[in-house]
Design an enzyme around this catalytic site. Sequence first.
Site, mmCIF file in Angstrom:
data_model
loop_
_atom_site.group_PDB
_atom_site.id
_atom_site.type_symbol
_atom_site.label_atom_id
_atom_site.label_comp_id
_atom_site.label_asym_id
_atom_site.label_seq_id
_atom_site.Cartn_x
_atom_site.Cartn_y
_atom_site.Cartn_z
ATOM 1 N N HIS A 34 0.855 -1.292 -0.006
ATOM 2 C CA HIS A 34 0.151 0.026 -0.012
ATOM 3 C C HIS A 34 0.540 1.226 0.023
ATOM 4 C CE1 HIS A 34 0.933 0.311 4.318
ATOM 5 N NE2 HIS A 34 0.488 -0.991 4.450
ATOM 6 N N GLU A 35 0.208 2.414 0.193
ATOM 7 C CA GLU A 35 0.820 3.670 0.170
ATOM 8 C C GLU A 35 2.139 3.773 1.118
ATOM 9 O OE1 GLU A 35 2.653 6.859 -1.846
ATOM 10 O OE2 GLU A 35 1.034 5.386 -2.675
ATOM 11 N N HIS A 37 3.909 1.590 2.378
ATOM 12 C CA HIS A 37 5.303 0.715 1.875
ATOM 13 C C HIS A 37 5.830 1.569 0.781
ATOM 14 C CE1 HIS A 37 2.579 -2.837 3.010
ATOM 15 N NE2 HIS A 37 3.783 -2.869 4.034
ATOM 16 N N LYS A 149 3.617 3.919 11.691
ATOM 17 C CA LYS A 149 2.328 3.262 12.127
ATOM 18 C C LYS A 149 2.384 1.866 12.848
ATOM 19 C CE LYS A 149 -0.017 0.303 10.246
ATOM 20 N NZ LYS A 149 -0.405 -1.152 10.770
ATOM 21 N N VAL A 176 1.276 6.898 6.729
ATOM 22 C CA VAL A 176 0.572 7.203 5.603
ATOM 23 C C VAL A 176 -0.913 7.067 5.874
ATOM 24 C CG1 VAL A 176 0.323 7.370 3.115
ATOM 25 C CG2 VAL A 176 2.763 7.144 4.040
ATOM 26 N N SER A 185 -2.975 0.345 5.822
ATOM 27 C CA SER A 185 -2.588 -1.049 6.263
ATOM 28 C C SER A 185 -2.879 -2.058 5.462
ATOM 29 C CB SER A 185 -3.205 -1.223 7.612
ATOM 30 O OG SER A 185 -3.033 -2.680 8.293
#
Length: 282
Positions: A34-35, A37, A149, A176, A185
């Site tokens: 996802h964004e 990462h 996160k 993010v 997530s």
Amino acid sequence: MRREREIAIVRRVVGGWKRLGHRVAFVPTMGAIHEGHLGLVRRARASAERVVASIFVNPLQFGPQEDYKRYPRPRARDHALLAGAGVDLLWEPRAQDLYPPGECTRVRVTGLGDVLEGGSRPGHFEGVATVVLKLLHVVEPHLLWMGQKDAQQARLVEQMCRDLHLPVTVRRGATVREPGGLACSSRNLYLDLAQRAQAVGLSRGLASALRALRDGERSAARIIGVVRRVWREYPDLVPDYVSVVDAHTFQPVRRVQSRVLVAVAARVGKTRLIDNLEWGPP
């Protein structure tokens, strides 16, 4: 982007880069990219000449009733996203590569791994520390990028690397968020639209905690109360914990006198989500 499974080949490729004087940055993931990462990959790309990423859904960090078998594994999508973000080498080891027959060594970071997520998920951080150490021994990067996160995970890995004198610098990328505030997530893929509308309660509770801190509130109990009051507006959000802890030791505090982490965990349906806010007095 080159893709490899074998440990020996990964070591050979990275070793060749290092002999050329290239700095190597590493972004370990469990896939379902996802964004968050991708933001870490972009930071890695800016910090080093070569970027290695890994995808490995680590069975050791899942409890017996958790979601190891159903954890999302969209491989083709993951490959395309990581290649587009600038990864040079993607390592996708198999479970038997990292945990061959007869393997019995485990890594435990005492204290940091026993609270919050460690308390709710016994054995989780032993699995995290063990797999990250194995990954680092293979890749041997100069830089390791982790996400804020998962702040407790990042802090635990920082401590492990320091205690074991590993020649790697651990860096964190900011959390993010999706447009509504939900922290990115991989488990967000489990949520339907109605559940997403409830899940944003985690970030909105943290936003209220931040406002309280900025307005001068220093009582941990009252900050926890602020979050829980917001959560009452989200009836399908089932709390696990709301804690205010020292950002370095992860021990609970009664009053905010130095840098703290407001850490939260809750379930929406069958999906368990975490989020946090790190803050220090001016």
